[in-house]
Write a protein that holds these residues in place. Structure first.
Motif, short mmCIF file in Angstrom:
data_model
loop_
_atom_site.label_atom_id
_atom_site.label_comp_id
_atom_site.label_asym_id
_atom_site.label_seq_id
_atom_site.Cartn_x
_atom_site.Cartn_y
_atom_site.Cartn_z
N ILE A 29 0.87 -1.19 0.00
CA ILE A 29 0.00 0.00 0.00
C ILE A 29 0.90 1.23 0.00
N LEU A 30 0.73 2.05 -1.05
CA LEU A 30 1.61 3.20 -1.22
C LEU A 30 1.31 4.30 -0.22
N THR A 31 2.37 4.92 0.28
CA THR A 31 2.17 6.10 1.14
C THR A 31 2.99 7.29 0.63
N ASP A 32 3.74 7.09 -0.45
CA ASP A 32 4.49 8.19 -1.04
C ASP A 32 3.67 8.82 -2.17
N SER A 33 4.02 10.07 -2.52
CA SER A 33 3.19 10.79 -3.49
C SER A 33 3.55 10.52 -4.94
N LEU A 34 4.60 9.75 -5.18
CA LEU A 34 4.97 9.42 -6.56
C LEU A 34 4.57 7.97 -6.84
N VAL A 82 1.37 12.04 -8.07
CA VAL A 82 1.82 12.09 -9.46
C VAL A 82 2.05 10.66 -9.92
N LYS A 83 1.36 10.29 -10.98
CA LYS A 83 1.45 8.90 -11.48
C LYS A 83 2.06 8.90 -12.88
N ASN A 84 2.94 7.95 -13.12
CA ASN A 84 3.56 7.85 -14.45
C ASN A 84 2.58 7.26 -15.47
N PHE A 85 2.77 7.60 -16.72
CA PHE A 85 2.13 6.79 -17.75
C PHE A 85 3.04 6.69 -18.96
N ASP A 86 2.84 5.62 -19.72
CA ASP A 86 3.62 5.43 -20.93
C ASP A 86 2.87 6.02 -22.09
N GLU A 87 3.38 5.78 -23.29
CA GLU A 87 2.71 6.33 -24.47
C GLU A 87 1.24 5.92 -24.46
N THR A 88 0.38 6.85 -24.84
CA THR A 88 -1.01 6.48 -25.04
C THR A 88 -1.07 5.68 -26.34
N LEU A 118 12.80 17.88 -28.41
CA LEU A 118 14.19 18.36 -28.35
C LEU A 118 14.40 19.56 -29.27
N ALA A 119 13.71 19.55 -30.40
CA ALA A 119 13.86 20.64 -31.36
C ALA A 119 13.06 21.87 -30.93
N SER A 120 12.26 21.71 -29.88
CA SER A 120 11.40 22.82 -29.48
C SER A 120 11.58 23.10 -27.98
N ASP A 121 10.57 23.66 -27.34
CA ASP A 121 10.73 24.11 -25.95
C ASP A 121 9.78 23.42 -24.97
N PHE A 122 9.23 22.27 -25.35
CA PHE A 122 8.27 21.62 -24.44
C PHE A 122 8.77 20.25 -24.00
N TYR A 123 8.11 19.72 -22.99
CA TYR A 123 8.43 18.38 -22.49
C TYR A 123 7.25 17.46 -22.79
N LEU A 124 7.56 16.17 -22.94
CA LEU A 124 6.50 15.19 -23.22
C LEU A 124 5.83 14.77 -21.91
N PHE A 125 4.52 14.74 -21.91
CA PHE A 125 3.81 14.33 -20.69
C PHE A 125 4.11 12.86 -20.38
N LYS A 126 4.53 12.62 -19.17
CA LYS A 126 4.73 11.24 -18.70
C LYS A 126 4.01 11.03 -17.38
N HIS A 127 3.18 11.99 -16.99
CA HIS A 127 2.52 11.86 -15.70
C HIS A 127 1.10 12.40 -15.76
N GLU A 128 0.31 11.95 -14.82
CA GLU A 128 -1.01 12.54 -14.59
C GLU A 128 -1.17 12.67 -13.08
N TYR A 129 -2.28 13.25 -12.65
CA TYR A 129 -2.47 13.52 -11.22
C TYR A 129 -3.60 12.69 -10.65
N ILE A 130 -3.44 12.41 -9.37
CA ILE A 130 -4.56 11.88 -8.60
C ILE A 130 -4.66 12.81 -7.39
N PHE A 131 -5.75 13.52 -7.29
CA PHE A 131 -5.97 14.42 -6.16
C PHE A 131 -6.95 13.74 -5.21
N VAL A 132 -6.63 13.77 -3.92
CA VAL A 132 -7.54 13.18 -2.93
C VAL A 132 -8.07 14.29 -2.02
N PHE A 133 -9.38 14.30 -1.83
CA PHE A 133 -10.02 15.32 -0.99
C PHE A 133 -10.88 14.66 0.08
N LYS A 134 -11.00 15.39 1.20
CA LYS A 134 -11.91 14.93 2.27
C LYS A 134 -13.08 15.89 2.32
#
Ligand SMILES: C[S@@+](CC[C@H](N)C(=O)[O-])C[C@H]1O[C@@H](n2cnc3c(N)ncnc32)[C@H](O)[C@@H]1O
Length: 263
Positions: free
Chosen positions: A18-23, A222-228, A243-259
């Motif tokens: 059972i994970l307790t870290d945020s990554l 923060v959760k990893n994902f591979d190529e869609t 690399l030829a431009s100024d952006f990074y490739l998405f490799k993560h998505e979020y899981i937000f938990v609220f009470k």
């Protein structure tokens, strides 16, 4: 023992999965039982598995307002939790309902409602099961228009502007969270979008919808994902473009938990 899960803290050393870290890094998708990756846009079963074990007890009721291929409902059933799903597309809902029967747990109840999560009368459906509240809600909305799920105008993936997407998701939150028991939890799984040479931080906008409604923020995971599926086999060209431009490739998505701390 916490009132919102079944963890026995005398045995805490036994819960090493059972994970307790945020990554959250998952190398492989859990494909056991009836789980499969065939529904385009589904999430890995490990997400609901982790959340349900941490925030719910056996016999609790879980609501998934964006059911899709039913990953959460399958996982709820396997973990002895009852579940209610809502899905706009009738054929998708029917297929998922059939899949659930293939691995039925006789101790759990589960149903998929065909409807629009913004407006469907949830109270009425809960009454049919003799309950008036649920103990957890898992939201996995379309990431706005990144994947078009249907041609239905009520589908959140067909919202024409960012504001109408956020407005619609806000309506889903209002229509569903009124049935979440006080002091229990909900989670949102969402990724960002890149368009017209800039990031549209959908994750943070959606997070804000909950904060504006007085939910207490408990986790930003923060959760990893591979190529869609769409980008598989195009790894090299995307790396070249980044690399030829100024952006990074998405490799993560979020899981937000609220009470939920307000009635
Ligand atoms: C990201 S997918 C959910 C995938 C799911 N978590 C799974 O693992 O299969 C979003 C789903 O929301 C549905 N949807 C979009 N707008 C909706 C609405 N207004 N009410 C109910 N469902 C909706 C889409 O048809 C799609 O199946």
């Amino acid at each position: 023992m916490a009132k919102y899960n079944d963890l026995d803290m005398k045995k805490w050393k036994e819960y090493d999965d059972i994970l307790t870290d945020s990554l959250w890094i998952f190398d492989k998708r859990d494909k056991s039982g009836v789980h499969n990756a065939s529904y385009h846009g589904n999430f890995v079963p490990q997400i609901p598995n982790q959340l349900f074990r941490r925030y719910t007890k056996k016999g609790d009721w879980i609501l998934d307002p964006f059911t899709g291929g039913g990953t959460s409902l399958i996982e709820a059933q396997r973990l002895g939790r009852n579940s209610i799903g809502i899905e706009l597309q009738e054929d998708v809902a029917k297929n998922t309902q059939e899949l659930l029967l293939e691995e039925k747990n006789p101790d759990t109840k589960g149903k998929i409602i065909i409807g629009d999560s913004r407006t469907v009368n949830i109270g009425e459906k809960l009454q049919q099961f003799g309950i008036d509240k649920v103990q957890f809600i898992i939201y996995h909305p379309p990431y706005w228009d990144i994947i078009k799920f249907s041609d239905n105008k009520n589908d959140l993936s067909n919202c024409e502007t960012l504001n109408s997407f956020l407005d619609s998701f806000g309506q889903v939150i209002d229509n569903t969270s009124q049935y979440l028991e006080k002091n229990r939890y909900c989670a949102v799984v969402i990724g960002d979008k890149y368009a017209n040479s800039e990031i549209v931080p959908l994750g943070f906008y959606c997070m804000n919808l909950f904060m504006m409604r007085g939910f207490k923020m408990k986790a930003i995971l923060v959760k990893n994902f591979d190529e869609t599926k769409g980008k598989a086999n195009q790894k090299a060209i995307w790396r070249y473009r980044a690399l030829a431009s100024d952006f990074y490739l998405f490799k993560h998505e979020y899981i937000f938990v609220f009470k939920k701390i307000k009635q």
